[in-house]
Each structure stands twice: as structure tokens, then as C-alpha cells.
Scaffold this motif. Structure first.
Motif, PDB file in Angstrom:
ATOM      1  N   PRO A 151      38.244  20.506  22.296  1.00  0.00           N
ATOM      2  CA  PRO A 151      38.003  21.507  23.344  1.00  0.00           C
ATOM      3  C   PRO A 151      36.766  22.347  23.039  1.00  0.00           C
ATOM      4  CG  PRO A 151      39.791  22.207  21.909  1.00  0.00           C
ATOM      5  CD  PRO A 151      39.411  20.820  21.483  1.00  0.00           C
ATOM      6  N   MET A 152      35.956  22.584  24.064  1.00  0.00           N
ATOM      7  CA  MET A 152      34.832  23.521  23.949  1.00  0.00           C
ATOM      8  C   MET A 152      35.044  24.542  25.060  1.00  0.00           C
ATOM      9  SD  MET A 152      31.656  20.882  23.330  1.00  0.00           S
ATOM     10  CE  MET A 152      30.436  22.122  22.925  1.00  0.00           C
ATOM     11  N   THR A 153      35.591  25.668  24.701  1.00  0.00           N
ATOM     12  CA  THR A 153      35.955  26.648  25.730  1.00  0.00           C
ATOM     13  C   THR A 153      35.808  28.068  25.211  1.00  0.00           C
ATOM     14  OG1 THR A 153      37.747  27.459  27.133  1.00  0.00           O
ATOM     15  CG2 THR A 153      38.416  26.428  25.085  1.00  0.00           C
TER      16      THR A 153
ATOM     17  N   SER B 102      30.926  26.435  21.099  1.00  0.00           N
ATOM     18  CA  SER B 102      29.670  25.815  21.535  1.00  0.00           C
ATOM     19  C   SER B 102      29.311  24.569  20.745  1.00  0.00           C
ATOM     20  CB  SER B 102      28.538  26.834  21.436  1.00  0.00           C
ATOM     21  OG  SER B 102      28.491  27.347  20.120  1.00  0.00           O
ATOM     22  N   THR B 103      30.079  24.226  19.719  1.00  0.00           N
ATOM     23  CA  THR B 103      29.727  23.043  18.913  1.00  0.00           C
ATOM     24  C   THR B 103      30.878  22.074  18.684  1.00  0.00           C
ATOM     25  OG1 THR B 103      30.312  24.094  16.811  1.00  0.00           O
ATOM     26  CG2 THR B 103      28.014  24.353  17.570  1.00  0.00           C
TER      27      THR B 103
ATOM     28  N   TYR C  32      35.697  25.225  30.682  1.00  0.00           N
ATOM     29  CA  TYR C  32      36.497  24.223  29.967  1.00  0.00           C
ATOM     30  C   TYR C  32      35.676  22.950  29.852  1.00  0.00           C
ATOM     31  CZ  TYR C  32      40.121  27.597  30.884  1.00  0.00           C
ATOM     32  OH  TYR C  32      40.843  28.769  30.932  1.00  0.00           O
ATOM     33  N   LEU C  33      34.918  22.870  28.762  1.00  0.00           N
ATOM     34  CA  LEU C  33      34.178  21.646  28.497  1.00  0.00           C
ATOM     35  C   LEU C  33      34.908  20.886  27.400  1.00  0.00           C
ATOM     36  CD1 LEU C  33      31.821  23.690  29.607  1.00  0.00           C
ATOM     37  CD2 LEU C  33      30.373  21.823  28.839  1.00  0.00           C
ATOM     38  N   GLN C  34      34.522  19.635  27.249  1.00  0.00           N
ATOM     39  CA  GLN C  34      35.099  18.831  26.173  1.00  0.00           C
ATOM     40  C   GLN C  34      33.946  18.280  25.343  1.00  0.00           C
ATOM     41  OE1 GLN C  34      38.345  18.952  26.755  1.00  0.00           O
ATOM     42  NE2 GLN C  34      38.156  19.530  28.906  1.00  0.00           N
TER      43      GLN C  34
END
Ligand SMILES: Cc1cc2nc3c(=O)[nH]c(=O)nc-3n(C[C@H](O)[C@H](O)[C@H](O)COP(=O)(O)OP(=O)(O)OC[C@H]3O[C@@H](n4cnc5c(N)ncnc54)[C@H](O)[C@@H]3O)c2cc1C
Length: 393
Positions: free
Chosen positions: A259-261, A286-287, A166-168
Motif C-alpha cells: 500500500p502507498m497511502t 511515497s516509497t 490509495y495507490l499501490q
């Protein structure tokens, strides 16, 4: 089709942002017979709340709202200053207010769409035997044959699955005006990595609108957000140290979290309920890019409804792209400081068209392998093992 009462519709859109407006316009411009469409959103869409960029070789359905386009992009890192000719792609920008006005005008002119300014409280299939779903908004039940749910509030998204990342993507962007010529208007900067990384992948992105006006965005791909002051300080430092700009007026400000997930976002939330947009997993993990994917998804949904009578028959991209996304997220999650090396290798060793096709999930296997061979592959192999055997941590 049966006679409809005052709270019954052919289609209901819960949420009326980019995904809903795109799909609704593509539906009213198609041969589909739906005449009673309701869009429910508390936000009247009267503000320029975001700027969308994307690359494409072909016109998009809202092409008239494109305000700028570039055929040259810069990639800058320590000792690297690439000027990339993007032909046959161009990199385009749409201000959301232009898009909202344009799409709302088409929808209102169609005479088929009603708008309800309210918050949707719940959505469910009406009952197991009926071909309707029920949407509760403003305490009233509205029913429709199909419901498209895109309710999304842009806050840091953290799911509960320990096997996912769970990246942002979080950023602060300023549109600034300078008293002197400072920008090269025919070249946008996709990445400038000359900012302290401090264990987290960070870059600045610049869209020059003229020699004196540009949008400059300080962006991070990481799990946690920063205190607001740190985005401002980083932008000020970048403008001063890297661009030599100390005098400027801030015309507009944009900040957000995307959200980057690699979590799965199920498309179906019921037999008659389809999730679209961010909620439907349309953000590229991823982007953080989603705008063109949303347009393509809308076209696929319309095609599926015409050909199959259901919105759900969409072809999925090859599964390998999910693995690529997950590997990059794993690297950025565990080794954010290596992001700079990965992106620098990607851009210095590949033609930009190959990178765009990879990110569009349409590249051939051979192209994908060439691209993967160009980046520090041991990081990706390690990430693959981590995903395969122990996942996120
Ligand atoms: C500032 C910003 C910049 C971006 N830039 C780019 C870019 O350059 N390129 C790109 O490809 N992508 C970009 N994105 C990502 C993506 O394209 C956008 O987030 C896009 O708007 C997603 O469309 P959506 O319909 O899923 O969400 P939104 O457009 O956010 O629409 C969701 C709607 O749901 C409504 N809603 C929420 N809760 C409820 C409720 N309970 N009831 C009813 N309605 C509700 C909201 O009011 C909103 O209108 C950006 C995102 C942001 C936030």
C-alpha cells in the motif's frame, strides 16, 4: 504478576511476519521480563516469499541475514545514466527465508515463545476495567497483557476516505540466470525509467547478485493493478530491449502489492492492543519501503516498554514528511506521467545521502527545502493546494 492459566500470556502477536518477528526478537533480547509470548499465524514461514532491501549506515539487529550489499547504485532514464556512490550508506538485501529462520531460531531458543498455527478471528480489550486483551483464534480465547496486531494480507488496499490517496506499489520480479556475463555485480539499479510510462509511473529495478544472476523487477506506483500477463510482457521486453538479454532461466519469481497511502493507520486498536508493521502504518507512503522502519519501530516500542511500561510512547517524525508524502501521492495519482520527470530531477540534482535522509524522515529543514527546490516545484505547489482544498480528486 498474577499466575497465568494455559491460555493467558504476557504478550500475544496476531500475525507472525516481519514486524512481529522483529519485535518479538528485540523483546526477548531486552531486559523486559515477559516470559510467556504467543505468536499466532497460519503461515509457518518456510518459504522465501519476499526480498527486503533497505539502506543504512549502521548494522541492523538481523545483520547476519544480509545476503548482498552495494555501495554503488544506478539511476537510469532517457539520456541519464547516473552511478551514485552511496557511502556512508550501503544498500542491503535480505531474503525473507533467511530472516524467518534466523528470528525463529532465536525465539525458539529463548524458551519463552509458543507458536500457534491459526488464523486470528478477533481481538478486543477484555473489558473496560481489566489490563488484558482477548484474542480469538481457532475458536479459542487467548488473553494477554499486550497484543501486537500485524495481520496483513497483501492485496490492493483501498480505504474509503475520499480525502486520501490509495495507490499501490505493484510489481513482478524474476531472479534470472543468463548463460553469459550480463550484470555488474557491484552496482544495483534503483530506477531504470526507460520503460513506457503510459500515464503511470513505472520503472525496472535490478539487483545483480553476480555477473550472470540478478533479480529484475518491473514496478508501478499507481491506483490500479495490471492483468498478470502485462507484467510478464513488460519484463521480457525490458530484458530484450534495454539489457539485450534474450536467453535466461527464471530461478524465482516474486510479485506483490504494497500500500502507498496517506491514510492514517492508528497505532492503538484498544487500550492493550497495538498495531505494528504495515497495519500500524510503517510503510513509507511515497516509497513502499518498510523493512528498516519496522526495525526502528520495534526498537522504539521496546524502549517505551522499558521506560514507561507501555508500548505507545513513541516519538513521531516531523509532520512535514506526511505532507511531502501526500504531495507526491497526489502527483502520482493525478499525473502519473510526470513521475519520471520528478524522480529524474530528484536524482540528478541531489546527493544520494540527502535523498536517503529525506526518505528516512531525518533530514534538516534546510536539506528538505533544498531537495524540494530541486524538483518541479510547481507540481508540488499544485498538489499542496489540491490536498489542502479539494484533496484527492
Ligand atoms: C514481495 C514484497 C517485497 C517487499 N520488499 C520490500 C523491500 O525491498 N524493502 C522494504 O523496506 N519493504 C519491502 N516490502 C514491504 C514490507 O517490508 C513487507 O511487506 C513486510 O513484510 C511488512 O511486515 P508486516 O509484518 O507488516 O507484514 P507481513 O510480513 O506480511 O506479516 C503479516 C502476517 O500476518 C499474517 N496474517 C494475516 N492474516 C492473519 C490472521 N487473520 N491471523 C493471523 N495471522 C495473519 C500473515 O500470514 C503474515 O505472516 C515488501 C513487501 C512485499 C510483499
Amino acid at each position: 504478576m498474577p499466575e497465568l492459566d494455559s491460555h493467558t500470556y504476557d504478550l500475544i502477536f496476531a500475525g507472525g511476519g516481519a514486524a512481529a518477528l522483529s519485535l518479538a526478537v528485540q523483546i526477548v533480547q531486552s531486559p523486559l521480563p515477559y516470559r510467556r509470548i504467543l505468536i499466532i499465524d497460519p503461515d509457518p514461514k518456510e518459504r522465501n516469499d519476499r526480498t527486503w532491501c533497505f539502506w543504512s549506515t549502521a548494522p541492523v539487529f538481523c545483520e547476519s541475514t544480509v545476503s548482498h550489499r552495494w555501495n554503488r547504485l544506478a539511476f537510469v532514464s532517457d539520456g541519464v545514466n547516473l552511478h551514485l556512490d552511496t557511502h556512508p550508506y550501503d544498500y542491503r538485501v535480505i531474503r525473507s527465508i533467511d530472516f524467518y529462520r534466523h528470528t525463529l531460531e532465536i525465539l525458539k531458543a529463548s524458551g519463552r515463545v509458543s507458536f500457534l498455527r491459526a488464523s486470528v478471528e478477533s481481538i478486543a480489550d477484555s473489558d473496560p476495567t481489566s489490563d488484558m486483551a482477548t484474542v480469538i483464534a481457532g475458536g479459542i480465547a487467548h488473553r494477554a497483557h499486550w497484543v501486537f496486531d500485524s495481520r496483513w494480507v497483501a492485496v490492493a488496499y483501498r480505504g474509503a476516505n475520499p480525502r486520501r490517496h490509495y495507490l499501490q506499489q505493484h510489481f513482478l520480479g524474476w531472479t534470472i540466470r543468463t548463460p553469459n556475463d550480463q550484470f555488474t555485480p557491484d552496482r544495483a539499479t534503483l530506477f531504470d525509467l526507460r520503460v513506457p510510462q503510459e500515464g503511470v509511473f513505472r520503472f525496472v529495478y535490478t539487483l545483480p547478485f553476480s555477473t550472470r544472476e540478478a533479480m529484475v523487477e518491473y514496478t508501478l506506483f499507481s491506483a490500479d493493478l495490471l492483468p498478470p500477463q502485462q507484467y510478464r510482457e513488460a519484463l521480457e521486453t525490458y530484458l530484450q530491449d534495454q539489457l539485450g538479454i534474450s536467453e535466461y532461466e527464471i530461478l524465482d519469481e516474486e510479485s506483490c502489492v504494497i500500500p502507498m497511502t496517506d491514510e492514517e493507520f492508528p497505532r492503538a486498536a484498544g487500550r492493550r492492543i497495538m498495531r505494528i508493521g504495515t497495519l500500524g502504518g510503517r510503510v513509507k507512503a511515497s516509497t513502499g519501503y518498510a523493512f528498516l522502519r519496522i526495525q526502528q519501530d520495534s526498537a522504539a516500542i521496546v524502549r517505551s516498554m522499558i521506560e514507561r511500561g507501555t508500548p505507545f510512547h513513541n516519538r513521531l517524525p516531523p509532520r512535514r514528511y506526511k505532507t511531502f508524502d501526500a504531495m507526491l501521492l497526489q502527483i502520482l495519482f493525478r499525473r502519473g506521467e510526470r513521475g519520471k520527470e520528478v524522480f529524474t530531477a530528484l536524482f540528478t540534482r541531489n546527493p544520494i545521502g540527502r535523498i536517503f535522509r529525506f526518505l528516512d524522515e531525518v533530514g534538516t529543514v534546510r536539506e528538505n527545502l533544498l531537495l524540494m527546490a530541486s524538483v518541479p516545484w510547481f507540481l508540488f505547489i499544485r498538489a499542496w493546494f489540491a490536498i489542502r482544498f479539494s484533496k484527492r480528486v
